[in-house]
Design a protein around this motif. Structure first.
Motif, PDB file in Angstrom:
ATOM      1  N   TYR A   1       0.817  -1.216   0.000  1.00  0.00           N
ATOM      2  CA  TYR A   1       0.000   0.000   0.000  1.00  0.00           C
ATOM      3  C   TYR A   1       0.846   1.260   0.000  1.00  0.00           C
ATOM      4  CZ  TYR A   1      -3.534  -3.381   1.211  1.00  0.00           C
ATOM      5  OH  TYR A   1      -4.350  -4.468   1.192  1.00  0.00           O
ATOM      6  N   ARG A   2       0.284   2.299  -0.618  1.00  0.00           N
ATOM      7  CA  ARG A   2       0.927   3.614  -0.628  1.00  0.00           C
ATOM      8  C   ARG A   2       0.796   4.246   0.756  1.00  0.00           C
ATOM      9  NH1 ARG A   2      -2.746   4.667  -5.229  1.00  0.00           N
ATOM     10  NH2 ARG A   2      -3.701   6.024  -3.685  1.00  0.00           N
ATOM     11  N   SER A   3       1.575   5.294   0.991  1.00  0.00           N
ATOM     12  CA  SER A   3       1.568   5.929   2.312  1.00  0.00           C
ATOM     13  C   SER A   3       0.213   6.543   2.649  1.00  0.00           C
ATOM     14  CB  SER A   3       2.668   6.978   2.401  1.00  0.00           C
ATOM     15  OG  SER A   3       2.452   7.989   1.437  1.00  0.00           O
ATOM     16  N   ASP A   4      -0.572   6.952   1.647  1.00  0.00           N
ATOM     17  CA  ASP A   4      -1.889   7.528   1.936  1.00  0.00           C
ATOM     18  C   ASP A   4      -2.964   6.465   2.167  1.00  0.00           C
ATOM     19  OD1 ASP A   4      -1.755   6.810  -0.808  1.00  0.00           O
ATOM     20  OD2 ASP A   4      -3.394   8.175  -1.290  1.00  0.00           O
ATOM     21  N   GLU A   5      -2.619   5.196   2.039  1.00  0.00           N
ATOM     22  CA  GLU A   5      -3.564   4.098   2.253  1.00  0.00           C
ATOM     23  C   GLU A   5      -3.241   3.259   3.486  1.00  0.00           C
ATOM     24  OE1 GLU A   5      -4.431   2.750  -2.339  1.00  0.00           O
ATOM     25  OE2 GLU A   5      -2.618   1.994  -1.353  1.00  0.00           O
ATOM     26  N   ILE A   6      -2.025   3.366   3.965  1.00  0.00           N
ATOM     27  CA  ILE A   6      -1.541   2.411   4.972  1.00  0.00           C
ATOM     28  C   ILE A   6      -2.292   2.483   6.298  1.00  0.00           C
ATOM     29  CG2 ILE A   6       0.343   3.820   5.923  1.00  0.00           C
ATOM     30  CD1 ILE A   6       0.575   0.117   5.006  1.00  0.00           C
ATOM     31  N   GLY A   7      -2.741   3.666   6.699  1.00  0.00           N
ATOM     32  CA  GLY A   7      -3.459   3.788   7.970  1.00  0.00           C
ATOM     33  C   GLY A   7      -4.734   2.979   7.994  1.00  0.00           C
ATOM     34  N   ARG A   8      -5.584   3.183   6.998  1.00  0.00           N
ATOM     35  CA  ARG A   8      -6.861   2.455   7.008  1.00  0.00           C
ATOM     36  C   ARG A   8      -6.670   0.971   6.714  1.00  0.00           C
ATOM     37  NH1 ARG A   8      -7.466   6.258   2.795  1.00  0.00           N
ATOM     38  NH2 ARG A   8      -7.179   5.293   0.774  1.00  0.00           N
ATOM     39  N   ARG A   9      -5.698   0.612   5.873  1.00  0.00           N
ATOM     40  CA  ARG A   9      -5.444  -0.814   5.610  1.00  0.00           C
ATOM     41  C   ARG A   9      -4.914  -1.502   6.859  1.00  0.00           C
ATOM     42  NH1 ARG A   9      -8.313  -1.422   0.960  1.00  0.00           N
ATOM     43  NH2 ARG A   9      -7.587   0.047  -0.576  1.00  0.00           N
ATOM     44  N   GLY A  10      -4.016  -0.817   7.580  1.00  0.00           N
ATOM     45  CA  GLY A  10      -3.515  -1.373   8.836  1.00  0.00           C
ATOM     46  C   GLY A  10      -4.623  -1.521   9.858  1.00  0.00           C
ATOM     47  N   GLY A  11      -5.521  -0.531   9.900  1.00  0.00           N
ATOM     48  CA  GLY A  11      -6.652  -0.601  10.823  1.00  0.00           C
ATOM     49  C   GLY A  11      -7.567  -1.767  10.522  1.00  0.00           C
ATOM     50  N   ILE A  12      -7.842  -1.983   9.242  1.00  0.00           N
ATOM     51  CA  ILE A  12      -8.693  -3.109   8.846  1.00  0.00           C
ATOM     52  C   ILE A  12      -8.032  -4.429   9.238  1.00  0.00           C
ATOM     53  CG2 ILE A  12      -9.637  -4.353   6.856  1.00  0.00           C
ATOM     54  CD1 ILE A  12     -10.095  -1.519   5.589  1.00  0.00           C
ATOM     55  N   PHE A  13      -6.714  -4.525   9.023  1.00  0.00           N
ATOM     56  CA  PHE A  13      -6.004  -5.738   9.412  1.00  0.00           C
ATOM     57  C   PHE A  13      -6.047  -5.927  10.931  1.00  0.00           C
ATOM     58  CE2 PHE A  13      -2.175  -7.749  11.021  1.00  0.00           C
ATOM     59  CZ  PHE A  13      -2.287  -8.990  10.427  1.00  0.00           C
ATOM     60  N   TYR A  14      -5.810  -4.843  11.677  1.00  0.00           N
ATOM     61  CA  TYR A  14      -5.758  -4.924  13.128  1.00  0.00           C
ATOM     62  C   TYR A  14      -7.104  -5.335  13.717  1.00  0.00           C
ATOM     63  CZ  TYR A  14      -5.037  -3.759  17.969  1.00  0.00           C
ATOM     64  OH  TYR A  14      -4.958  -3.836  19.326  1.00  0.00           O
ATOM     65  N   ILE A  15      -8.171  -5.014  13.039  1.00  0.00           N
ATOM     66  CA  ILE A  15      -9.492  -5.400  13.538  1.00  0.00           C
ATOM     67  C   ILE A  15      -9.596  -6.920  13.687  1.00  0.00           C
ATOM     68  CG2 ILE A  15     -11.918  -5.534  12.831  1.00  0.00           C
ATOM     69  CD1 ILE A  15     -11.720  -2.666  11.998  1.00  0.00           C
ATOM     70  N   GLY A  16      -8.833  -7.671  12.896  1.00  0.00           N
ATOM     71  CA  GLY A  16      -8.829  -9.126  13.044  1.00  0.00           C
ATOM     72  C   GLY A  16      -8.437  -9.553  14.445  1.00  0.00           C
ATOM     73  N   LEU A  17      -7.438  -8.883  15.020  1.00  0.00           N
ATOM     74  CA  LEU A  17      -7.019  -9.185  16.383  1.00  0.00           C
ATOM     75  C   LEU A  17      -8.141  -8.873  17.364  1.00  0.00           C
ATOM     76  CD1 LEU A  17      -4.752  -9.860  18.466  1.00  0.00           C
ATOM     77  CD2 LEU A  17      -4.165  -7.451  18.394  1.00  0.00           C
ATOM     78  N   THR A  18      -8.726  -7.696  17.213  1.00  0.00           N
ATOM     79  CA  THR A  18      -9.793  -7.271  18.118  1.00  0.00           C
ATOM     80  C   THR A  18     -11.034  -8.129  17.934  1.00  0.00           C
ATOM     81  OG1 THR A  18      -8.890  -5.065  17.833  1.00  0.00           O
ATOM     82  CG2 THR A  18     -10.979  -5.212  18.941  1.00  0.00           C
ATOM     83  N   LEU A  19     -11.350  -8.472  16.696  1.00  0.00           N
ATOM     84  CA  LEU A  19     -12.499  -9.322  16.423  1.00  0.00           C
ATOM     85  C   LEU A  19     -12.298 -10.717  17.013  1.00  0.00           C
ATOM     86  CD1 LEU A  19     -15.223  -9.254  14.997  1.00  0.00           C
ATOM     87  CD2 LEU A  19     -14.074  -9.993  12.917  1.00  0.00           C
ATOM     88  N   GLY A  20     -11.054 -11.185  17.005  1.00  0.00           N
ATOM     89  CA  GLY A  20     -10.753 -12.473  17.626  1.00  0.00           C
ATOM     90  C   GLY A  20     -11.022 -12.459  19.116  1.00  0.00           C
ATOM     91  N   THR A  21     -10.637 -11.376  19.784  1.00  0.00           N
ATOM     92  CA  THR A  21     -10.893 -11.243  21.221  1.00  0.00           C
ATOM     93  C   THR A  21     -12.386 -11.163  21.496  1.00  0.00           C
ATOM     94  OG1 THR A  21      -8.787 -10.077  21.459  1.00  0.00           O
ATOM     95  CG2 THR A  21     -10.368  -9.855  23.262  1.00  0.00           C
ATOM     96  N   LEU A  22     -13.084 -10.385  20.679  1.00  0.00           N
ATOM     97  CA  LEU A  22     -14.529 -10.217  20.862  1.00  0.00           C
ATOM     98  C   LEU A  22     -15.255 -11.548  20.672  1.00  0.00           C
ATOM     99  CD1 LEU A  22     -16.671  -7.317  19.699  1.00  0.00           C
ATOM    100  CD2 LEU A  22     -17.375  -9.601  19.069  1.00  0.00           C
TER     101      LEU A  22
ATOM    102  N   GLY B   1       5.777   6.989  -4.797  1.00  0.00           N
ATOM    103  CA  GLY B   1       7.118   7.304  -4.301  1.00  0.00           C
ATOM    104  C   GLY B   1       7.741   6.222  -3.442  1.00  0.00           C
ATOM    105  N   THR B   2       7.220   5.009  -3.498  1.00  0.00           N
ATOM    106  CA  THR B   2       7.751   3.908  -2.699  1.00  0.00           C
ATOM    107  C   THR B   2       8.724   3.091  -3.532  1.00  0.00           C
ATOM    108  OG1 THR B   2       5.694   3.775  -1.459  1.00  0.00           O
ATOM    109  CG2 THR B   2       7.139   1.874  -1.349  1.00  0.00           C
ATOM    110  N   ALA B   3       9.909   2.859  -2.979  1.00  0.00           N
ATOM    111  CA  ALA B   3      10.902   2.016  -3.652  1.00  0.00           C
ATOM    112  C   ALA B   3      10.641   0.557  -3.279  1.00  0.00           C
ATOM    113  CB  ALA B   3      12.303   2.411  -3.226  1.00  0.00           C
ATOM    114  N   ILE B   4      10.724  -0.307  -4.256  1.00  0.00           N
ATOM    115  CA  ILE B   4      10.507  -1.737  -4.032  1.00  0.00           C
ATOM    116  C   ILE B   4      11.869  -2.401  -3.936  1.00  0.00           C
ATOM    117  CG2 ILE B   4       9.535  -3.848  -4.975  1.00  0.00           C
ATOM    118  CD1 ILE B   4       7.525  -2.033  -6.448  1.00  0.00           C
ATOM    119  N   SER B   5      12.153  -2.946  -2.761  1.00  0.00           N
ATOM    120  CA  SER B   5      13.443  -3.593  -2.569  1.00  0.00           C
ATOM    121  C   SER B   5      13.287  -4.764  -1.616  1.00  0.00           C
ATOM    122  CB  SER B   5      14.467  -2.595  -2.013  1.00  0.00           C
ATOM    123  OG  SER B   5      14.062  -2.158  -0.740  1.00  0.00           O
ATOM    124  N   SER B   6      14.295  -5.592  -1.587  1.00  0.00           N
ATOM    125  CA  SER B   6      14.281  -6.761  -0.717  1.00  0.00           C
ATOM    126  C   SER B   6      15.653  -6.882  -0.065  1.00  0.00           C
ATOM    127  CB  SER B   6      13.970  -8.008  -1.532  1.00  0.00           C
ATOM    128  OG  SER B   6      14.050  -9.148  -0.719  1.00  0.00           O
TER     129      SER B   6
END
Length: 192
Positions: A18-39, A111-116
């Motif tokens: 994800y781009r830097s302008d998308e990462i907050g909401r994508r991370g939040g959606i992913f993190y909800i899995g942890l919270t949903l598991g607890t619930l 503006g994200t560089a792809i590297s490994s």
């Protein structure tokens, strides 16, 4: 249910798409899995205590472990095969070349560089010598010792002696339910 899938490296792998302008909401959606598991674990525990306690000679809390295993193991197996990898090292069983090119072009336009960086002993030494690593360990320790599944709230309501086990487990679902709302609000706001 979903808590076993939480690793700091998970955020890196999934966040690398994800781009830097998308990462907050994508991370939040992913993190909800942890919270949903607890619930859901709280609600499943309340139901197993109420309806399965004593069935086939097993206590309700033992049934919860059986139910969670039945739900979690197939998801873990599925996750192994559909793990996307990173744009630099993708899962080619899951993504074709045109999809990879689209993802890479979106990232480069943002503006994200792809590297490994290949794993090595020198990388491991660099990680363990970094102040950020220890800051993250301290941060995670404080976070997980104050999160919804270990919060002082649960100890307090249990100490009141007013509620049976099933009701306590239902009340334990309040904190993660609110957490889902707060995470989504903060993460979507951060991207704005």
């Amino acid at each position: 249910l979903f808590e076993a899938s939480y690793f700091p490296g998970v955020h890196f792998v999934l966040g690398s798409w994800y781009r830097s302008d998308e990462i907050g909401r994508r991370g939040g959606i992913f993190y909800i899995g942890l919270t949903l598991g607890t619930l859901t674990a709280s609600l499943l525990q309340a139901a197993s205590t109420t309806y399965l306690d004593g069935v086939h000679g097993l206590a309700g809390w033992r049934w919860l472990f059986i139910i969670n295993a039945i739900i979690t193991l197939p998801l873990a197996l599925l996750g192994y095969f559909i793990w996307p990898g990173t744009p630099a090292k993708p899962n080619r069983l899951l993504l074709n070349e045109s999809q990879l090119e689209l993802a890479r072009s979106r990232l480069s336009q943002g503006g994200t560089a792809i590297s490994s960086i290949p794993f090595s002993c020198s990388l491991l030494k660099r990680i363990f010598k970094s102040k950020r690593f220890y800051l993250l360990v301290i941060w995670d320790t404080f976070f997980f010792n104050s999160s919804s599944n270990t919060a002082a709230f649960l100890l307090w309501i249990k100490s009141l002696g007013r509620y049976d086990t099933a009701t306590l487990n239902n009340l334990a679902a309040i904190s993660p339910a609110l957490g889902i709302f707060f995470v989504m609000f903060i993460n979507f706001s951060a991207d704005l």
